[in-house]
Design a protein around this motif. Sequence first.
Motif, PDB file in Angstrom:
ATOM      1  N   UNK A  13       0.396  -0.901   0.307  1.00 41.76           N
ATOM      2  CA  UNK A  13      -0.128  -0.050  -0.037  1.00 41.76           C
ATOM      3  C   UNK A  13       0.461   1.420  -0.249  1.00 41.76           C
ATOM      4  N   UNK A  14       0.462   2.432  -0.107  1.00 50.01           N
ATOM      5  CA  UNK A  14       0.714   3.679   0.051  1.00 50.01           C
ATOM      6  C   UNK A  14       1.216   3.997   1.087  1.00 50.01           C
ATOM      7  N   UNK A  15       3.233   4.525   1.359  1.00 45.58           N
ATOM      8  CA  UNK A  15       3.167   4.725   2.299  1.00 45.58           C
ATOM      9  C   UNK A  15       4.201   3.374   3.210  1.00 45.58           C
ATOM     10  N   UNK A  16       3.843   2.629   2.105  1.00 42.19           N
ATOM     11  CA  UNK A  16       4.747   1.324   2.698  1.00 42.19           C
ATOM     12  C   UNK A  16       5.874   1.141   2.935  1.00 42.19           C
ATOM     13  N   UNK A  17       6.585   0.273   2.328  1.00 34.39           N
ATOM     14  CA  UNK A  17       8.440  -0.356   2.520  1.00 34.39           C
ATOM     15  C   UNK A  17       8.452  -1.357   2.206  1.00 34.39           C
ATOM     16  N   UNK A  18       9.209  -1.683   0.779  1.00 33.50           N
ATOM     17  CA  UNK A  18      10.182  -2.982   0.656  1.00 33.50           C
ATOM     18  C   UNK A  18      11.013  -2.836   0.378  1.00 33.50           C
ATOM     19  N   UNK A  19      12.324  -3.824   0.470  1.00 30.98           N
ATOM     20  CA  UNK A  19      13.516  -3.968   0.429  1.00 30.98           C
ATOM     21  C   UNK A  19      13.619  -5.141  -0.930  1.00 30.98           C
ATOM     22  N   UNK A  20      14.365  -4.280  -1.910  1.00 31.27           N
ATOM     23  CA  UNK A  20      14.967  -5.396  -3.503  1.00 31.27           C
ATOM     24  C   UNK A  20      16.503  -5.764  -2.847  1.00 31.27           C
ATOM     25  N   UNK A  21      16.816  -6.770  -3.000  1.00 29.33           N
ATOM     26  CA  UNK A  21      18.170  -7.541  -3.613  1.00 29.33           C
ATOM     27  C   UNK A  21      18.112  -8.002  -4.537  1.00 29.33           C
ATOM     28  N   UNK A  22      19.309  -8.079  -4.478  1.00 31.21           N
ATOM     29  CA  UNK A  22      20.036  -8.522  -6.057  1.00 31.21           C
ATOM     30  C   UNK A  22      21.718  -9.190  -5.422  1.00 31.21           C
ATOM     31  N   UNK A  23      20.755 -10.570  -5.884  1.00 31.82           N
ATOM     32  CA  UNK A  23      22.355 -11.591  -6.083  1.00 31.82           C
ATOM     33  C   UNK A  23      23.282 -11.452  -6.994  1.00 31.82           C
ATOM     34  N   UNK A  24      24.176 -11.192  -6.401  1.00 34.38           N
ATOM     35  CA  UNK A  24      25.568 -11.114  -7.667  1.00 34.38           C
ATOM     36  C   UNK A  24      25.924 -12.510  -6.725  1.00 34.38           C
TER      37      UNK A  24
END
Length: 125
Positions: A13-24
Amino acid sequence: QVQLVESGGGLVQAGGSLRLSCAASGRTFSSYQMGWFCQAPGKEREFVAAMGSTGITTRYADSVKGRFTISRDSAKITLYLQMNSLKPEDTAAYYCAARRKTTTLSTSKTEYDYWGQGTQVTVSS
């Protein structure tokens, strides 16, 4: 050769958070400049954030300054994008990218050499 795999996208929802990860993959991760880009349907892929190979220098798109934070963990060979105060206009597929040349911190998608497959972020209002 570097292989990149993103994860962490989803619906929020708007106002929320996410953390994206990128494994190399590869032991040379620490020598690459890394970046995050996003692409909404029907639009060009756009710069979001970049970090230098040493992890000291960063750059952000004006639209995400103060809300998103890029970081890297060389021990885990992982790049992150912490996304806070998300807005519906942040909805897009997010891609991480690696660049061999590290003399300047680039915001141009054409200057990155390796790309992940992308992870979808959808922000509802």
